[in-house]
Scaffold this active site. Structure first.
Site, PDB file in Angstrom:
ATOM      1  N   HIS A 153      48.296  33.520  48.963  1.00  0.00           N
ATOM      2  CA  HIS A 153      47.987  33.933  50.324  1.00  0.00           C
ATOM      3  C   HIS A 153      48.084  32.792  51.333  1.00  0.00           C
ATOM      4  O   HIS A 153      48.612  32.965  52.428  1.00  0.00           O
ATOM      5  CB  HIS A 153      46.579  34.540  50.365  1.00  0.00           C
ATOM      6  CG  HIS A 153      46.209  35.121  51.676  1.00  0.00           C
ATOM      7  ND1 HIS A 153      46.730  36.304  52.150  1.00  0.00           N
ATOM      8  CD2 HIS A 153      45.366  34.675  52.655  1.00  0.00           C
ATOM      9  CE1 HIS A 153      46.222  36.570  53.340  1.00  0.00           C
ATOM     10  NE2 HIS A 153      45.399  35.592  53.675  1.00  0.00           N
ATOM     11  N   ASP A 196      48.752  36.410  57.075  1.00  0.00           N
ATOM     12  CA  ASP A 196      47.422  36.974  57.315  1.00  0.00           C
ATOM     13  C   ASP A 196      47.394  37.576  58.732  1.00  0.00           C
ATOM     14  O   ASP A 196      48.318  38.293  59.096  1.00  0.00           O
ATOM     15  CB  ASP A 196      46.337  35.907  57.109  1.00  0.00           C
ATOM     16  CG  ASP A 196      44.934  36.502  56.987  1.00  0.00           C
ATOM     17  OD1 ASP A 196      44.532  36.846  55.864  1.00  0.00           O
ATOM     18  OD2 ASP A 196      44.259  36.648  58.018  1.00  0.00           O
ATOM     19  N   TYR A 238      38.108  41.407  62.794  1.00  0.00           N
ATOM     20  CA  TYR A 238      38.349  42.542  61.895  1.00  0.00           C
ATOM     21  C   TYR A 238      37.881  43.849  62.535  1.00  0.00           C
ATOM     22  O   TYR A 238      38.565  44.873  62.455  1.00  0.00           O
ATOM     23  CB  TYR A 238      37.630  42.321  60.564  1.00  0.00           C
ATOM     24  CG  TYR A 238      38.364  41.374  59.645  1.00  0.00           C
ATOM     25  CD1 TYR A 238      39.148  41.839  58.597  1.00  0.00           C
ATOM     26  CD2 TYR A 238      38.292  39.997  59.849  1.00  0.00           C
ATOM     27  CE1 TYR A 238      39.828  40.966  57.767  1.00  0.00           C
ATOM     28  CE2 TYR A 238      38.969  39.112  59.026  1.00  0.00           C
ATOM     29  CZ  TYR A 238      39.738  39.604  57.988  1.00  0.00           C
ATOM     30  OH  TYR A 238      40.427  38.732  57.182  1.00  0.00           O
TER      31      TYR A 238
END
Length: 477
Positions: free
Chosen positions: A429, A223, A373
């Site tokens: 993930h 990630d 982000y």
């Protein structure tokens, strides 16, 4: 004939020059200050301070009051997890959280490893530092930094850490693990100023490792952790001995990646695609456009207006749990969207899932974690680090249910010294948390490969030096 040879030599020389020049390029960065206000005149405190996670009756009473005041809504009939977290199953999770989950016991579990904080560039950085209890005679522990992502935390690695610091196989390497919280996540202080991106995090983690006395180390990430550790390798390639990744986002600046997307289904052998690659990448509109759109709505919110959505999540523990845990469902296996319970407890326990949620809740970090982000993607994907290759030895664990499936070709375009690429048997993930045994085995395999090559090179250099020295002695007589 002479002309052709000359042209070939010129072209070959040009290619060699360009490759060597690209290998010498490193990512540039400058020190920052992320604390409130201006830097102090006397410099910052570099003390390393022990830290423990704590809780209180007041904290738990506030949590329970907010849970009790939640306003449930019915899910649509036959919707499972296709509209997000199923409300009917959410009530069961809430009931367990309110009545059976023991946060105090989980705090003790979190504190089983030594935690610390230290001030770097104006903000407190939290990290675990786990040293092996026993190192085989004649060897030394290898330093390894593990970096998490969103919506995970340092807790993702709790099943992995003992497999690395206390391996059961006597032939396995022993590691000394440093596991930091990204600034703005968990118990690391959030930046007080705009602009804190992955390169800033990479720079801070380099400073952390140097402060702990490590001049060289290995790095692992998935990630956001993949990007941060990749940036670490780009910033100081001589410091990062090896880079192990389990996630990757391809760059369209590397033309073979684009070509493989357009032509790979028709000419798989041309691009080295396996049957699994074809299955996961094509038809490209479904697998590379429609599917990512289904799972990336959160990203658009967090890249644009993180504070708006984040404020509501910071006030509501139930909303926070739904937002985070839905990712642990669909990012583990997209087919879990069709299950009433989202398949959550097929791979994880509710205790571990809620512990991760509680780290976000008690630290109040959801907004600052979402801002990461915007800081990384808000200015577009064409940042300087995206154009640079990675030249440190790299290993990649390709988990089949990763959100963005990555074939070997795509990794090689970025990671020019790819030593190992492992198609994993299972996993998604949150691989370190879901499949710690598989992850530990792949880390061992990769770093053993690096260490073996390093030992071989050292032996060759020693042999050449001895031979050269011997020749010198002979000639002088």
């Amino acid at each position: 004939m002479f002309t052709e040879v000359l042209v070939a030599l010129v072209i070959g020389g040009l290619i060699f020059f360009l490759v060597q020049r690209s290998r010498s390029q490193v990512l540039k960065t400058e020190d920052g200050w992320w604390g409130a206000g201006a830097p102090p005149d006397g410099g910052e405190d570099i003390t390393v301070r022990p830290f423990k996670v704590t809780t209180s009756d007041e904290e738990l009473e506030d949590l329970y009051r907010r849970i009790d005041q939640t306003r449930p809504i019915p899910s649509l009939e036959d919707s499972q997890f296709n509209y997000g977290f199923n409300s009917h199953y959410l009530q069961k999770v809430i009931s367990y959280w309110r009545n059976d989950f023991d946060w105090r016991r989980q705090v003790d579990k979190i504190n089983q490893y030594p935690h610390f904080k230290t001030k770097i560039e104006g903000i407190d950085v939290h990290y675990l530092h786990v040293k092996p209890k026993k190192v085989p005679e004649g060897t030394s522990a290898l330093p390894l930094i593990l970096v998490h992502g969103w919506p995970g935390s340092f807790y993702e690695f709790y099943g992995l850490i003992p497999l690395l610091t206390e391996p059961s196989d006597p032939d396995d390497l022993v590691f000394e693990v440093v596991c930091p919280s990204i600034p703005g996540y968990g118990f690391s202080e959030a930046p007080h100023k705009k602009g804190f991106n992955s390169v800033c995090a990479a720079r801070i983690f380099h400073k952390l490792m140097k402060r702990l006395g490590f001049q060289q180390f290995y790095a692992q990430g998935g990630d956001w952790g993949w990007l941060i550790t990749t940036n670490m390798a780009q910033l100081e390639p001589k410091t990062v001995k090896g880079l192990h990744l389990n996630a990757f986002l391809p760059s369209t600046s590397f033309h073979p990646t684009v070509s493989s997307i357009m032509l790979g289904h028709h000419f798989p052998k041309l691009f080295g695609f396996t049957d699994m690659d074809i299955q996961r990448l094509f038809p490209r509109m479904d697998k590379l456009v429609v599917e990512p759109i289904k799972e990336s709505g959160y990203m658009h919110i967090q890249v644009t207006k993180p504070d708006t959505a984040g404020r509501g999540l910071n006030d509501s523990p139930v909303g926070l749990a739904a937002y985070i845990l839905e990712k642990f469902s669909t990012w583990t296996d997209r087919n879990f969207r069709n299950l009433e319970d989202g398949g959550l407890t097929r791979k994880f326990s509710l205790d571990d899932l809620l512990t991760n949620v509680m780290i976000y809740w008690t630290s109040g970090c959801i907004v600052s974690s979402m801002r990461f982000y915007k800081e990384n993607l808000g200015k577009g994907l064409n940042q300087p680090h995206s154009k640079l290759g990675v030249y440190v030895p790299t290993g990649f664990a390709c988990f089949p249910n990763e959100l963005m499936y990555t074939p070997k070709l795509w990794v090689k375009q970025k990671c020019r010294n790819l030593l190992t690429f492992t198609p994993m048997a299972r996993g998604g993930h949150f691989a370190a948390m879901e499949e710690p045994q598989l992850m530990a085995a792949d880390i061992q395999n990769f770093i053993k490969t690096v260490e073996k090559k390093k030992k071989y090179r050292s032996t060759v250099r020693k042999y050449r030096f001895t031979k050269r020295k011997g020749n010198t002695v002979v000639s002088s007589e």
